[in-house]
Design a protein around this motif. Sequence first.
Motif, PDB file in Angstrom:
ATOM      1  N   ILE A  79     -12.250   3.107  12.105  1.00  0.00           N
ATOM      2  CA  ILE A  79     -10.983   2.882  12.360  1.00  0.00           C
ATOM      3  C   ILE A  79     -10.803   1.406  11.728  1.00  0.00           C
ATOM      4  O   ILE A  79      -9.774   1.081  11.322  1.00  0.00           O
ATOM      5  CB  ILE A  79     -10.469   2.656  13.870  1.00  0.00           C
ATOM      6  CG1 ILE A  79      -9.114   2.753  13.982  1.00  0.00           C
ATOM      7  CG2 ILE A  79     -11.400   1.537  14.605  1.00  0.00           C
ATOM      8  CD1 ILE A  79      -8.634   2.762  15.602  1.00  0.00           C
ATOM      9  N   LYS A  80     -12.136   0.847  11.457  1.00  0.00           N
ATOM     10  CA  LYS A  80     -12.049  -0.568  10.900  1.00  0.00           C
ATOM     11  C   LYS A  80     -11.534  -0.361   9.407  1.00  0.00           C
ATOM     12  O   LYS A  80     -10.848  -1.446   9.190  1.00  0.00           O
ATOM     13  CB  LYS A  80     -13.532  -1.078  10.965  1.00  0.00           C
ATOM     14  CG  LYS A  80     -14.072  -1.362  12.248  1.00  0.00           C
ATOM     15  CD  LYS A  80     -15.543  -2.016  12.314  1.00  0.00           C
ATOM     16  CE  LYS A  80     -16.112  -2.005  13.606  1.00  0.00           C
ATOM     17  NZ  LYS A  80     -17.505  -2.540  13.125  1.00  0.00           N
ATOM     18  N   ASN A  81     -11.895   0.610   8.763  1.00  0.00           N
ATOM     19  CA  ASN A  81     -11.219   0.867   7.509  1.00  0.00           C
ATOM     20  C   ASN A  81      -9.715   0.674   7.417  1.00  0.00           C
ATOM     21  O   ASN A  81      -9.082   0.053   6.802  1.00  0.00           O
ATOM     22  CB  ASN A  81     -12.031   2.036   6.823  1.00  0.00           C
ATOM     23  CG  ASN A  81     -13.441   1.683   6.476  1.00  0.00           C
ATOM     24  OD1 ASN A  81     -13.827   0.751   6.477  1.00  0.00           O
ATOM     25  ND2 ASN A  81     -14.079   2.912   6.539  1.00  0.00           N
ATOM     26  N   ILE A  82      -9.400   1.420   8.320  1.00  0.00           N
ATOM     27  CA  ILE A  82      -7.851   1.556   8.504  1.00  0.00           C
ATOM     28  C   ILE A  82      -7.359   0.251   8.843  1.00  0.00           C
ATOM     29  O   ILE A  82      -6.047   0.026   8.394  1.00  0.00           O
ATOM     30  CB  ILE A  82      -7.563   2.915   9.517  1.00  0.00           C
ATOM     31  CG1 ILE A  82      -7.787   4.182   8.972  1.00  0.00           C
ATOM     32  CG2 ILE A  82      -6.061   2.687   9.679  1.00  0.00           C
ATOM     33  CD1 ILE A  82      -7.661   5.221  10.055  1.00  0.00           C
ATOM     34  N   LEU A  83      -7.676  -0.434   9.737  1.00  0.00           N
ATOM     35  CA  LEU A  83      -7.043  -1.591  10.151  1.00  0.00           C
ATOM     36  C   LEU A  83      -7.063  -2.778   9.085  1.00  0.00           C
ATOM     37  O   LEU A  83      -6.311  -3.446   8.883  1.00  0.00           O
ATOM     38  CB  LEU A  83      -7.847  -2.095  11.283  1.00  0.00           C
ATOM     39  CG  LEU A  83      -7.673  -1.241  12.749  1.00  0.00           C
ATOM     40  CD1 LEU A  83      -8.537  -1.783  13.848  1.00  0.00           C
ATOM     41  CD2 LEU A  83      -6.264  -1.273  13.201  1.00  0.00           C
ATOM     42  N   ILE A  84      -8.374  -2.754   8.320  1.00  0.00           N
ATOM     43  CA  ILE A  84      -8.287  -3.502   7.160  1.00  0.00           C
ATOM     44  C   ILE A  84      -7.220  -3.262   6.038  1.00  0.00           C
ATOM     45  O   ILE A  84      -6.579  -4.118   5.741  1.00  0.00           O
ATOM     46  CB  ILE A  84      -9.751  -3.281   6.479  1.00  0.00           C
ATOM     47  CG1 ILE A  84     -10.740  -4.175   7.524  1.00  0.00           C
ATOM     48  CG2 ILE A  84      -9.827  -4.070   5.018  1.00  0.00           C
ATOM     49  CD1 ILE A  84     -12.211  -3.697   7.161  1.00  0.00           C
ATOM     50  N   LEU A 122      -1.843   4.828  13.137  1.00  0.00           N
ATOM     51  CA  LEU A 122      -2.766   5.005  14.284  1.00  0.00           C
ATOM     52  C   LEU A 122      -2.438   6.167  15.081  1.00  0.00           C
ATOM     53  O   LEU A 122      -3.308   6.782  15.584  1.00  0.00           O
ATOM     54  CB  LEU A 122      -2.586   3.787  15.261  1.00  0.00           C
ATOM     55  CG  LEU A 122      -2.971   2.305  14.867  1.00  0.00           C
ATOM     56  CD1 LEU A 122      -2.449   1.412  15.666  1.00  0.00           C
ATOM     57  CD2 LEU A 122      -4.309   2.487  14.455  1.00  0.00           C
ATOM     58  N   GLY A 123      -1.252   6.749  15.113  1.00  0.00           N
ATOM     59  CA  GLY A 123      -0.855   8.037  15.603  1.00  0.00           C
ATOM     60  C   GLY A 123      -1.630   9.095  14.946  1.00  0.00           C
ATOM     61  O   GLY A 123      -2.080  10.110  15.386  1.00  0.00           O
ATOM     62  N   ALA A 124      -1.597   8.911  13.710  1.00  0.00           N
ATOM     63  CA  ALA A 124      -1.965   9.873  12.726  1.00  0.00           C
ATOM     64  C   ALA A 124      -3.439  10.117  12.938  1.00  0.00           C
ATOM     65  O   ALA A 124      -3.982  11.218  12.681  1.00  0.00           O
ATOM     66  CB  ALA A 124      -1.566   9.938  11.265  1.00  0.00           C
ATOM     67  N   TYR A 125      -3.964   8.889  12.776  1.00  0.00           N
ATOM     68  CA  TYR A 125      -5.441   8.791  13.098  1.00  0.00           C
ATOM     69  C   TYR A 125      -6.033   9.469  14.488  1.00  0.00           C
ATOM     70  O   TYR A 125      -6.783  10.288  14.399  1.00  0.00           O
ATOM     71  CB  TYR A 125      -5.876   7.177  13.255  1.00  0.00           C
ATOM     72  CG  TYR A 125      -7.478   7.044  13.656  1.00  0.00           C
ATOM     73  CD1 TYR A 125      -8.332   7.105  12.718  1.00  0.00           C
ATOM     74  CD2 TYR A 125      -7.711   6.621  14.854  1.00  0.00           C
ATOM     75  CE1 TYR A 125      -9.592   6.808  12.992  1.00  0.00           C
ATOM     76  CE2 TYR A 125      -8.997   6.420  15.255  1.00  0.00           C
ATOM     77  CZ  TYR A 125      -9.921   6.510  14.051  1.00  0.00           C
ATOM     78  OH  TYR A 125     -11.588   6.101  14.503  1.00  0.00           O
ATOM     79  N   PHE A 126      -5.226   9.061  15.112  1.00  0.00           N
ATOM     80  CA  PHE A 126      -5.483  10.089  16.830  1.00  0.00           C
ATOM     81  C   PHE A 126      -5.314  11.414  16.469  1.00  0.00           C
ATOM     82  O   PHE A 126      -6.247  12.417  17.247  1.00  0.00           O
ATOM     83  CB  PHE A 126      -4.474   9.428  17.713  1.00  0.00           C
ATOM     84  CG  PHE A 126      -4.392  10.339  19.096  1.00  0.00           C
ATOM     85  CD1 PHE A 126      -5.372  10.239  20.029  1.00  0.00           C
ATOM     86  CD2 PHE A 126      -3.283  11.109  19.218  1.00  0.00           C
ATOM     87  CE1 PHE A 126      -5.363  11.134  20.990  1.00  0.00           C
ATOM     88  CE2 PHE A 126      -3.143  12.012  20.308  1.00  0.00           C
ATOM     89  CZ  PHE A 126      -4.144  12.183  21.214  1.00  0.00           C
ATOM     90  N   MET A 425       1.233   7.077   6.119  1.00  0.00           N
ATOM     91  CA  MET A 425       0.370   7.900   6.952  1.00  0.00           C
ATOM     92  C   MET A 425      -0.954   8.544   6.677  1.00  0.00           C
ATOM     93  O   MET A 425      -1.746   8.557   7.280  1.00  0.00           O
ATOM     94  CB  MET A 425       1.223   9.397   7.500  1.00  0.00           C
ATOM     95  CG  MET A 425       0.658  10.153   8.488  1.00  0.00           C
ATOM     96  SD  MET A 425       1.749  11.332   9.410  1.00  0.00           S
ATOM     97  CE  MET A 425       2.479  12.185   7.501  1.00  0.00           C
ATOM     98  N   PHE A 426      -0.865   8.784   5.257  1.00  0.00           N
ATOM     99  CA  PHE A 426      -2.214   9.390   4.545  1.00  0.00           C
ATOM    100  C   PHE A 426      -3.119   8.077   4.673  1.00  0.00           C
ATOM    101  O   PHE A 426      -4.511   8.586   4.019  1.00  0.00           O
ATOM    102  CB  PHE A 426      -1.857   9.890   3.278  1.00  0.00           C
ATOM    103  CG  PHE A 426      -1.116  11.050   3.311  1.00  0.00           C
ATOM    104  CD1 PHE A 426      -1.738  12.383   3.300  1.00  0.00           C
ATOM    105  CD2 PHE A 426       0.430  11.012   3.383  1.00  0.00           C
ATOM    106  CE1 PHE A 426      -1.135  13.493   3.486  1.00  0.00           C
ATOM    107  CE2 PHE A 426       1.028  12.206   3.509  1.00  0.00           C
ATOM    108  CZ  PHE A 426       0.419  13.373   3.442  1.00  0.00           C
ATOM    109  N   ILE A 427      -3.092   7.107   4.984  1.00  0.00           N
ATOM    110  CA  ILE A 427      -4.170   5.886   5.082  1.00  0.00           C
ATOM    111  C   ILE A 427      -5.399   6.386   5.889  1.00  0.00           C
ATOM    112  O   ILE A 427      -6.257   5.853   5.716  1.00  0.00           O
ATOM    113  CB  ILE A 427      -3.580   4.571   5.573  1.00  0.00           C
ATOM    114  CG1 ILE A 427      -2.544   4.136   4.271  1.00  0.00           C
ATOM    115  CG2 ILE A 427      -4.661   3.499   5.743  1.00  0.00           C
ATOM    116  CD1 ILE A 427      -1.862   2.756   4.811  1.00  0.00           C
ATOM    117  N   VAL A 428      -4.936   7.286   6.862  1.00  0.00           N
ATOM    118  CA  VAL A 428      -5.893   7.764   7.829  1.00  0.00           C
ATOM    119  C   VAL A 428      -6.931   8.255   7.186  1.00  0.00           C
ATOM    120  O   VAL A 428      -7.996   8.489   7.725  1.00  0.00           O
ATOM    121  CB  VAL A 428      -5.173   8.720   8.694  1.00  0.00           C
ATOM    122  CG1 VAL A 428      -4.050   7.925   9.658  1.00  0.00           C
ATOM    123  CG2 VAL A 428      -4.822   9.997   8.295  1.00  0.00           C
TER     124      VAL A 428
END
Length: 440
Positions: A79-84, A122-126, A425-428
């Motif tokens: 998730i760190k990669n996504i948040l960055i 974050l929802g898509a990550y979940f 959304m595809f950042i996940v």
Amino acid sequence: MPLISLSSSITQIFSIKNFTFSIFLSFLILNLGTSAISNFTIKYFILKTVVSVLLIGSVFLFLYHSKISPGNFFRLPNIKNILIVLTLIIVYPAVTLLYSGNPGYGGLKILNFFICSVPIVLGAYFLIKIEWDNRFFITALTVTSAIIIVSLAAVLIVKPFEPGIVYEYEPGRWSYVFIGRIISFLTLFLFFVLLKSKGKVVLLIALIVTAGTFLLYLTGLRSAIIGFVLAALVSIIYFGVTRRITNTHYAAILFIIIINALLIYSSDYLNLTTKFKTPERFEQLFSFNNIYYGSDGALIARVQNYNLAWEMFNSSPLIGNGYGSFNGYNNIEWTASQKYPHNIILEILSELGIAGLLFFGYIFFLIFRSIFTIHRSSIINHTSSINNYTSSIVNHPSSILTLLLFSFWLAMFSKDLSSQSFLWMFIVAIGTQENVKSES
């Protein structure tokens, strides 16, 4: 074995876990829709904030009933990669506000991205981190199908679209862009499910896809209609050449085409849907004369937007004119209503320049690379805990890439950079490796 066992699905879908999952999925789809509202007034920001809070709340509700610790879930390494990436997408445009011709509007775009797109990512990550099984897949298909069927019924009754007039909220009037973007994406997803399904369920999904494509036609959203047809055609050719579909699938595709042709003929020539002007909108698309497309103000505005955006890029090609600067550029009056170019590439070039194009280009490179990495990993480390059909749909790069490219296609014709949540959304994909397992 069939993808869906109707005899067992009814009892499975009414469990509390599936119910909370359906709530989450509904709010995710609703958030995707509201995020595309490009009106940045206070009441719309309140609406978007409420929907985003409900989305995050539904995630915690599901985690609670699944006995998954929220702390453990959101501390997963990737998730760190996504948040960055999300942080950089906020910080970089924010820096350009220092020289923007309209920093106020640029700030609103940043706020819109933070309120809408960040919760969606974050929802898509979940969504992809939980361990999927047939129950969740049945629930997802049920929610998606219900949205399409209910929307089609409402549209046929209310006839809420007036594409030729600038949208302002009125009782009984809906945004054709709002509905068209959501329905086209959901229907394309279901089309991929159809291509991977077996048995009698193929006909059931074909019926839903037929309803979705007819509803998409009724919206008159030309970019979504053309993009959907191209995506479906390319997918049929690809799956056909690679021999991934059977005669049953071809029969289902033929069924969708024939039924839609009959429905469109009925709506156009028997006056069953008198307020829908889709044929006229496509006629205007091909009635090009100089810069005028018949009397279609939307197309004329697009040409003007593109010319101005290119002019802005030429005036500052390296770093652009700053985030939000298209709105009010050189005190041009019509940019007060046309606040952005309605083209993601021209928006980046005009406001962020070549530097911005390289920045976002690198992000999309990471997304593409991650999708193929996930696919290779799923082949090597495939486990039986995930349904084979679910795994093949979610992990197959052709389906995911087509949905990604379709989202990019939509971004080329409408909305601004901060409102492209279907795309963000595809950042996940950048942060996906292992599934979170819930306790039974």
